[in-house]
Motif scaffolding. Structure first.
Motif, mmCIF file in Angstrom:
data_model
loop_
_atom_site.group_PDB
_atom_site.id
_atom_site.type_symbol
_atom_site.label_atom_id
_atom_site.label_comp_id
_atom_site.label_asym_id
_atom_site.label_seq_id
_atom_site.Cartn_x
_atom_site.Cartn_y
_atom_site.Cartn_z
ATOM 1 N N PRO A 55 0.734 -1.250 -0.005
ATOM 2 C CA PRO A 55 -0.019 -0.190 0.087
ATOM 3 C C PRO A 55 0.766 1.234 0.080
ATOM 4 C CG PRO A 55 0.245 -0.755 2.196
ATOM 5 C CD PRO A 55 0.790 -1.809 1.370
ATOM 6 N N ILE A 56 2.109 1.140 0.204
ATOM 7 C CA ILE A 56 3.007 2.348 0.153
ATOM 8 C C ILE A 56 3.266 2.797 -1.253
ATOM 9 C CG2 ILE A 56 5.123 3.366 1.136
ATOM 10 C CD1 ILE A 56 3.123 2.253 3.261
ATOM 11 N N CYS A 57 3.738 1.680 -2.155
ATOM 12 C CA CYS A 57 4.363 2.066 -3.521
ATOM 13 C C CYS A 57 3.374 1.454 -4.404
ATOM 14 C CB CYS A 57 5.678 1.815 -3.615
ATOM 15 S SG CYS A 57 5.924 -0.029 -3.753
ATOM 16 N N GLY A 58 2.485 0.415 -4.191
ATOM 17 C CA GLY A 58 1.752 -0.112 -5.008
ATOM 18 C C GLY A 58 2.202 -1.307 -5.719
ATOM 19 N N HIS A 59 3.387 -2.005 -5.413
ATOM 20 C CA HIS A 59 3.965 -2.888 -6.083
ATOM 21 C C HIS A 59 3.374 -4.294 -5.752
ATOM 22 C CE1 HIS A 59 7.378 -5.506 -7.753
ATOM 23 N NE2 HIS A 59 7.502 -6.195 -6.793
ATOM 24 N N VAL A 60 3.261 -5.055 -6.849
ATOM 25 C CA VAL A 60 2.443 -6.376 -6.784
ATOM 26 C C VAL A 60 3.328 -7.561 -6.526
ATOM 27 C CG1 VAL A 60 0.940 -7.753 -7.963
ATOM 28 C CG2 VAL A 60 0.835 -5.261 -8.320
ATOM 29 N N MET A 61 3.077 -8.533 -5.736
ATOM 30 C CA MET A 61 3.850 -9.703 -5.202
ATOM 31 C C MET A 61 2.894 -10.809 -5.322
ATOM 32 S SD MET A 61 6.013 -7.745 -2.325
ATOM 33 C CE MET A 61 4.543 -6.833 -1.849
ATOM 34 N N PRO A 62 2.780 -11.788 -6.116
ATOM 35 C CA PRO A 62 2.132 -12.901 -6.113
ATOM 36 C C PRO A 62 2.758 -13.907 -5.188
ATOM 37 C CG PRO A 62 3.174 -12.947 -8.347
ATOM 38 C CD PRO A 62 3.654 -11.599 -7.313
ATOM 39 N N GLY A 63 2.087 -14.955 -4.706
ATOM 40 C CA GLY A 63 2.645 -16.205 -3.808
ATOM 41 C C GLY A 63 2.426 -16.044 -2.413
ATOM 42 N N GLU A 64 2.322 -17.248 -1.827
ATOM 43 C CA GLU A 64 2.075 -17.405 -0.574
ATOM 44 C C GLU A 64 3.213 -16.746 0.311
ATOM 45 O OE1 GLU A 64 -0.822 -18.476 0.606
ATOM 46 O OE2 GLU A 64 -1.525 -18.856 -1.357
ATOM 47 N N GLY A 96 8.480 -0.980 2.374
ATOM 48 C CA GLY A 96 7.274 -1.126 3.257
ATOM 49 C C GLY A 96 7.335 -2.428 3.993
ATOM 50 N N PRO A 97 6.840 -2.327 5.250
ATOM 51 C CA PRO A 97 6.813 -3.616 6.003
ATOM 52 C C PRO A 97 5.656 -4.551 5.580
ATOM 53 C CG PRO A 97 5.793 -2.024 7.196
ATOM 54 C CD PRO A 97 6.291 -1.269 6.068
ATOM 55 N N LYS A 98 5.983 -6.101 5.805
ATOM 56 C CA LYS A 98 4.971 -7.097 5.268
ATOM 57 C C LYS A 98 3.696 -6.979 5.938
ATOM 58 C CE LYS A 98 4.699 -12.006 5.578
ATOM 59 N NZ LYS A 98 5.673 -13.295 5.975
ATOM 60 N N LYS A 99 3.640 -6.463 7.164
ATOM 61 C CA LYS A 99 2.484 -6.336 7.835
ATOM 62 C C LYS A 99 1.472 -5.497 7.347
ATOM 63 C CE LYS A 99 3.910 -2.893 11.177
ATOM 64 N NZ LYS A 99 4.199 -2.381 12.717
ATOM 65 N N GLN A 100 1.920 -4.549 6.500
ATOM 66 C CA GLN A 100 0.958 -3.535 5.887
ATOM 67 C C GLN A 100 0.499 -4.094 4.611
ATOM 68 O OE1 GLN A 100 2.037 0.480 5.795
ATOM 69 N NE2 GLN A 100 2.760 0.423 7.662
ATOM 70 N N PHE A 101 1.230 -5.263 3.869
ATOM 71 C CA PHE A 101 0.823 -5.744 2.773
ATOM 72 C C PHE A 101 -0.880 -6.051 2.687
ATOM 73 C CE2 PHE A 101 5.185 -7.468 1.682
ATOM 74 C CZ PHE A 101 5.656 -6.282 1.606
ATOM 75 N N GLU A 102 -1.552 -5.685 1.467
ATOM 76 C CA GLU A 102 -2.867 -5.809 1.377
ATOM 77 C C GLU A 102 -2.929 -7.339 0.492
ATOM 78 O OE1 GLU A 102 -4.435 -2.822 -0.586
ATOM 79 O OE2 GLU A 102 -4.568 -1.515 1.245
ATOM 80 N N SER A 103 -3.624 -8.441 1.126
ATOM 81 C CA SER A 103 -3.807 -9.581 0.453
ATOM 82 C C SER A 103 -4.957 -9.920 -0.251
ATOM 83 C CB SER A 103 -3.300 -10.655 1.326
ATOM 84 O OG SER A 103 -2.049 -10.396 1.941
ATOM 85 N N TYR A 104 -4.810 -10.333 -1.622
ATOM 86 C CA TYR A 104 -6.217 -10.590 -2.445
ATOM 87 C C TYR A 104 -5.969 -12.276 -2.813
ATOM 88 C CZ TYR A 104 -6.399 -5.873 -3.149
ATOM 89 O OH TYR A 104 -6.334 -4.304 -2.581
ATOM 90 N N LYS A 105 -6.888 -12.782 -1.921
ATOM 91 C CA LYS A 105 -6.926 -14.405 -2.020
ATOM 92 C C LYS A 105 -8.002 -15.001 -2.525
ATOM 93 C CE LYS A 105 -4.238 -14.865 2.127
ATOM 94 N NZ LYS A 105 -4.096 -15.834 3.464
ATOM 95 N N THR A 106 -7.882 -16.012 -3.341
ATOM 96 C CA THR A 106 -8.954 -16.802 -3.951
ATOM 97 C C THR A 106 -9.652 -17.851 -2.883
ATOM 98 O OG1 THR A 106 -7.838 -17.064 -6.216
ATOM 99 C CG2 THR A 106 -9.706 -18.268 -5.837
ATOM 100 N N ASN A 107 -10.771 -17.535 -2.936
ATOM 101 C CA ASN A 107 -11.753 -18.383 -1.899
ATOM 102 C C ASN A 107 -11.609 -19.911 -2.288
ATOM 103 O OD1 ASN A 107 -12.612 -16.300 -0.587
ATOM 104 N ND2 ASN A 107 -14.370 -15.942 -1.868
#
Length: 420
Positions: free
Chosen positions: A389-398, A409-420
């Motif tokens: 959420p700081i710079c908008g970088h996208v990172m796929p993977g668990e 930016g710290p991992k704890k702030q990452f926004e996660s988009y998960k497939t149900n």
């Protein structure tokens, strides 16, 4: 005074000479009459205008209030190219008869007939069954479509009337079964064709409602919005299904001033969406959760406004080919545009702009990579995607790094988009 195209049926039996084809639209309004959904209905009306008349097989509205009935009636009157008849769906409660007339009726054409039966409450009314028997008993009636909203028992879904109710329908048509050429229904937001009691059942719900999964064999991703055409060929009643392109309606795009106004409205709503989200973030950082929540809700509202305006103008290609159209823009941004703008910002000693362009370029490269993988939709298997959420970088993977590789930016702030 121009004749109304949305017909209010006042007679149980109506003779329609010189009618040789029928367009059928299913479930246009049960999920709401917003612009985004109604664009499909508008396209369906244009497609069905190729036929002599149109039948909407229920769920014209989400709820049977005068407000919603008047809205769908006005839209139909404006867009329809032929006379439009309707039957009652389970969402068409309240004032249905005030707007559209009888719930059980028959249309008799030269070479085929339609008997409309109300089963919105999951029962066939005695009035309708008696009418069906009367029509089938007529010597001049040779080919009949029996139309209703909720499906009869079939091989695909359990969301149907009971076997006992179907037996009542069977008893009404049994002496003249050879005259019944098709069962026709809606209710299911998809499409399937079955055979019940030796008679084809056509289920169509693709006139506006979002397409849904029916079973593992009938998936939303495999079904398009559509209408059904019935027509005569060599004195036989046949049908064909016409898929509606996502670009199925374009009247507003032809109005130059209106087109420009709509684009300006899109831009204004998206800017409001963005500003409200930013203010929501500021409020959250100050511990004002209720204020933050308010502005996130307002931002969502502005997005949906923008979506509605843009949907009027949008010219999307076929769904499965659309992803590839996004890739050139992403590649242009990271290969040329942002590099050029970052260089310009650096030369003019504007480090914040330079940083924004440079970090965005890295993210856009990842976007392009993911989009190329997603072109093979069935094989795309990225279950989790993280966004900084700081710079908008996208990172796929668990598994992701403790810090964003672009801005730290710290991992704890990452926004996660998960497939149900």
């Amino acid at each position: 005074m121009e004749k109304k195209k949305m017909i209010k049926v006042l007679e149980q039996v109506t003779y329609l000479p010189n009618v040789h084809s029928l367009g059928v639209i299913g479930d246009p309004g049960c999920e709401g009459l917003g612009t985004y959904n109604m664009k499909v209905y508008a396209g369906a009306l244009e497609e069905s205008s190729k036929d002599d008349i149109t039948l909407v097989v229920g769920d014209l509205v989400p709820i049977g209030s005068n407000y919603h009935y008047q809205m769908i009636q006005d839209m139909t009157e404006t867009l329809a190219g032929n006379d439009v008849y309707s039957l009652r769906g389970n969402h068409d409660t309240g004032a249905y008869e005030e707007y559209f007339g009888l719930k059980n009726y028959a249309l008799l054409m030269d070479n085929f007939s339609i008997v409309v039966l109300d089963n919105a409450l999951r029962v066939f009314e005695e009035e309708g069954l008696n009418l069906l028997s009367q029509i089938l008993a007529k010597e001049e009636v040779k080919q009949v479509i029996i139309a209703f909203h909720i499906p009869i028992p079939n091989h695909f879904i359990l969301n149907c009337v009971s076997g006992e109710e179907f037996s009542h329908l069977q008893a009404a048509y049994k002496p003249w079964k050879d005259k019944v050429k098709y069962f026709l229904c809606g209710h299911v937001h998809s499409r399937f064709v079955d055979e019940i009691d030796g008679i084809p059942l056509i289920c169509t719900g693709g006139g506006g409602a979002m397409i849904e999964d029916v079973s593992k064999d009938i998936r939303a991703c495999d079904i398009e919005h559509h209408i059904v055409h019935f027509y005569e060929e060599n004195n036989r009643l046949k049908y064909r299904i016409s898929n509606l392109a996502d670009d199925c309606y374009n009247r507003e795009r032809k109005e130059t001033v209106l087109k420009q106004n709509l684009m300006e409205a899109v831009q204004g709503e998206l800017m409001a969406h963005f500003k409200y989200l930013m203010f929501a973030d500021r409020a959250k950082r100050r511990g004002l959760e209720h204020i933050s929540n308010l502005f996130r809700a307002l931002a969502a509202s502005e997005y949906y406004h923008a979506r509605n305006f843009y949907s009027v103008l949008d010219r999307p290609g076929p769904f499965k080919e659309t992803i590839s159209t996004f890739i050139p823009g992403e590649e242009f941004e990271y290969r040329h545009l942002y590099e050029m703008l970052a260089k310009y910002a650096m030369e003019h000693q504007c480090p914040l702009a330079q940083q924004a362009y440079s970090s965005a370029a890295i993210a856009e490269e990842e976007h392009a990579s993911l989009l190329k993988q997603a072109m093979e939709m069935e094989g795309f298997n990225k279950n989790t995607i993280h966004v900084c959420p700081i710079c908008g970088h996208v990172m796929p993977g668990e598994s992701v790094p403790e810090r964003c590789p672009v801005c730290g930016g710290p991992k704890k702030q990452f926004e996660s988009y998960k497939t149900n």
